[in-house]
Design an enzyme around this catalytic site. Structure first.
Site, PDB file in Angstrom:
ATOM      1  N   ARG A  78      -0.219   9.081  -5.327  1.00  0.00           N
ATOM      2  CA  ARG A  78       0.241   8.560  -4.038  1.00  0.00           C
ATOM      3  C   ARG A  78       0.986   7.234  -4.200  1.00  0.00           C
ATOM      4  O   ARG A  78       1.943   6.969  -3.471  1.00  0.00           O
ATOM      5  CB  ARG A  78      -0.932   8.442  -3.051  1.00  0.00           C
ATOM      6  CG  ARG A  78      -2.111   7.607  -3.508  1.00  0.00           C
ATOM      7  CD  ARG A  78      -3.303   7.877  -2.585  1.00  0.00           C
ATOM      8  NE  ARG A  78      -4.466   7.056  -2.838  1.00  0.00           N
ATOM      9  CZ  ARG A  78      -5.458   7.380  -3.641  1.00  0.00           C
ATOM     10  NH1 ARG A  78      -5.421   8.521  -4.328  1.00  0.00           N
ATOM     11  NH2 ARG A  78      -6.509   6.577  -3.770  1.00  0.00           N
TER      12      ARG A  78
ATOM     13  N   GLU B 212      -7.136   2.299  -6.840  1.00  0.00           N
ATOM     14  CA  GLU B 212      -8.094   2.030  -5.781  1.00  0.00           C
ATOM     15  C   GLU B 212      -9.501   1.884  -6.374  1.00  0.00           C
ATOM     16  O   GLU B 212      -9.755   2.304  -7.510  1.00  0.00           O
ATOM     17  CB  GLU B 212      -8.066   3.166  -4.747  1.00  0.00           C
ATOM     18  CG  GLU B 212      -8.994   2.991  -3.549  1.00  0.00           C
ATOM     19  CD  GLU B 212      -8.736   1.727  -2.753  1.00  0.00           C
ATOM     20  OE1 GLU B 212      -9.143   0.642  -3.229  1.00  0.00           O
ATOM     21  OE2 GLU B 212      -8.142   1.800  -1.666  1.00  0.00           O
ATOM     22  N   ARG B 213     -10.386   1.300  -5.619  1.00  0.00           N
ATOM     23  CA  ARG B 213     -11.791   1.217  -6.018  1.00  0.00           C
ATOM     24  C   ARG B 213     -12.328   2.620  -6.242  1.00  0.00           C
ATOM     25  O   ARG B 213     -12.033   3.538  -5.483  1.00  0.00           O
ATOM     26  CB  ARG B 213     -12.586   0.525  -4.903  1.00  0.00           C
ATOM     27  CG  ARG B 213     -14.062   0.350  -5.209  1.00  0.00           C
ATOM     28  CD  ARG B 213     -14.772  -0.308  -4.044  1.00  0.00           C
ATOM     29  NE  ARG B 213     -16.152  -0.620  -4.361  1.00  0.00           N
ATOM     30  CZ  ARG B 213     -17.021  -1.113  -3.494  1.00  0.00           C
ATOM     31  NH1 ARG B 213     -16.645  -1.360  -2.232  1.00  0.00           N
ATOM     32  NH2 ARG B 213     -18.269  -1.368  -3.866  1.00  0.00           N
TER      33      ARG B 213
ATOM     34  N   ARG C 121       0.844  -1.196   0.000  1.00  0.00           N
ATOM     35  CA  ARG C 121       0.000   0.000   0.000  1.00  0.00           C
ATOM     36  C   ARG C 121       0.883   1.251   0.000  1.00  0.00           C
ATOM     37  O   ARG C 121       1.976   1.268   0.591  1.00  0.00           O
ATOM     38  CB  ARG C 121      -0.887   0.022   1.246  1.00  0.00           C
ATOM     39  CG  ARG C 121      -1.881   1.175   1.265  1.00  0.00           C
ATOM     40  CD  ARG C 121      -2.693   1.164   2.540  1.00  0.00           C
ATOM     41  NE  ARG C 121      -3.631   2.282   2.565  1.00  0.00           N
ATOM     42  CZ  ARG C 121      -4.259   2.704   3.665  1.00  0.00           C
ATOM     43  NH1 ARG C 121      -4.055   2.100   4.827  1.00  0.00           N
ATOM     44  NH2 ARG C 121      -5.081   3.728   3.602  1.00  0.00           N
ATOM     45  N   HIS C 122       0.425   2.308  -0.639  1.00  0.00           N
ATOM     46  CA  HIS C 122       1.137   3.593  -0.693  1.00  0.00           C
ATOM     47  C   HIS C 122       1.265   4.225   0.693  1.00  0.00           C
ATOM     48  O   HIS C 122       0.629   3.805   1.663  1.00  0.00           O
ATOM     49  CB  HIS C 122       0.371   4.546  -1.613  1.00  0.00           C
ATOM     50  CG  HIS C 122      -1.028   4.808  -1.129  1.00  0.00           C
ATOM     51  ND1 HIS C 122      -1.323   5.673  -0.098  1.00  0.00           N
ATOM     52  CD2 HIS C 122      -2.219   4.285  -1.529  1.00  0.00           C
ATOM     53  CE1 HIS C 122      -2.628   5.696   0.116  1.00  0.00           C
ATOM     54  NE2 HIS C 122      -3.194   4.851  -0.740  1.00  0.00           N
TER      55      HIS C 122
ATOM     56  N   TYR D 269     -15.004   5.324  -5.892  1.00  0.00           N
ATOM     57  CA  TYR D 269     -16.124   5.551  -4.966  1.00  0.00           C
ATOM     58  C   TYR D 269     -17.041   6.690  -5.392  1.00  0.00           C
ATOM     59  O   TYR D 269     -17.974   7.030  -4.664  1.00  0.00           O
ATOM     60  CB  TYR D 269     -15.600   5.813  -3.551  1.00  0.00           C
ATOM     61  CG  TYR D 269     -15.178   4.546  -2.842  1.00  0.00           C
ATOM     62  CD1 TYR D 269     -16.112   3.717  -2.242  1.00  0.00           C
ATOM     63  CD2 TYR D 269     -13.841   4.166  -2.798  1.00  0.00           C
ATOM     64  CE1 TYR D 269     -15.732   2.553  -1.602  1.00  0.00           C
ATOM     65  CE2 TYR D 269     -13.446   3.007  -2.162  1.00  0.00           C
ATOM     66  CZ  TYR D 269     -14.396   2.202  -1.566  1.00  0.00           C
ATOM     67  OH  TYR D 269     -14.013   1.043  -0.936  1.00  0.00           O
TER      68      TYR D 269
ATOM     69  N   ASN E 108      -6.056  10.180   4.186  1.00  0.00           N
ATOM     70  CA  ASN E 108      -5.934   9.036   5.102  1.00  0.00           C
ATOM     71  C   ASN E 108      -5.986   9.533   6.540  1.00  0.00           C
ATOM     72  O   ASN E 108      -6.704   8.983   7.376  1.00  0.00           O
ATOM     73  CB  ASN E 108      -4.604   8.302   4.919  1.00  0.00           C
ATOM     74  CG  ASN E 108      -4.498   7.481   3.656  1.00  0.00           C
ATOM     75  OD1 ASN E 108      -3.418   7.388   3.103  1.00  0.00           O
ATOM     76  ND2 ASN E 108      -5.571   6.879   3.187  1.00  0.00           N
TER      77      ASN E 108
END
Length: 198
Positions: free
Chosen positions: A58, A82-83, A8-9, A85, A15
């Site tokens: 990122r 990423e997914r 993961r970044h 959203y 975050n």
């Protein structure tokens, strides 16, 4: 045997403030840049042969730190994003619980949600599987490092292992700049470590 390290970044401001990022292109924050530099040393010690990253900043910036330590070029693959959203991006859990109470409950339970613009879990699993397998094919029998995103990593790992959705949801989230190790052999892909790093 091929080793696949799915990382993961580093941390972003979103975050740190609990906002859903999805495919919004957010930079690493100061903490995230330091995490990437620290992780780069640990990941270089894994002796990767290939480095592949999502095309979002990122992930690219995290990969750049690894590239600076290993000398490897960064290959980019948008399937590792990423997914998506949609309307949820930039919102906090509290905001979603108020605006989309039922969908938010289902999402937190690892169940499918039906919101226009929120990417279907099956679609995330499919593209992540394709992206991870394509990365692994760059160095058969070697070590492949992939820099991606937390939710996408979970879906991709679960799909490679053949886990059903209810099991995938139980896999703990990767911390920023932590990784999972998968190895392929005669029995297919197996998980050898999860949330590795410091």
């Amino acid at each position: 045997m091929t080793r696949l390290l799915v990382c993961r970044h580093g941390q972003t401001l979103w975050n740190a403030t609990g906002r859903i990022q999805g495919q919004t292109d957010i930079d690493l924050d100061e903490v995230g840049r330091a995490q990437a530099e620290q992780a780069a040393v640990l990941l270089a010690a894994q002796r990767p042969d290939v480095l592949v990253a999502s095309d979002l900043r990122r992930a690219q910036d995290t990969a750049a730190a690894v590239a600076g330590t290993t000398g490897l070029p960064v290959h980019t693959d948008p399937r590792l994003r990423e997914r998506g959203y949609g309307p949820w991006e930039g919102r906090t859990d509290d905001e979603l619980a108020e605006t989309y109470p039922e969908e938010f409950r289902r999402w937190r339970a690892g169940q499918p949600v039906r919101v226009d613009g929120v990417e279907d879990l099956a679609d995330v699993s499919k593209r992540m599987t394709e992206g991870l397998l394509a990365a692994a094919e760059r160095a058969p029998g070697g070590t492949v490092l992939v820099i991606t995103h937390g939710g996408a990593a979970r879906r991709g790992i679960g799909a490679l292992l053949g886990w059903p959705d209810e099991i995938v949801h139980t896999l703990g989230a990767l911390s920023n700049c932590h990784w999972s190790e998968l190895r392929s052999g005669r029995y297919g892909w197996r998980l050898h470590g999860h949330n590795l790093g410091t």
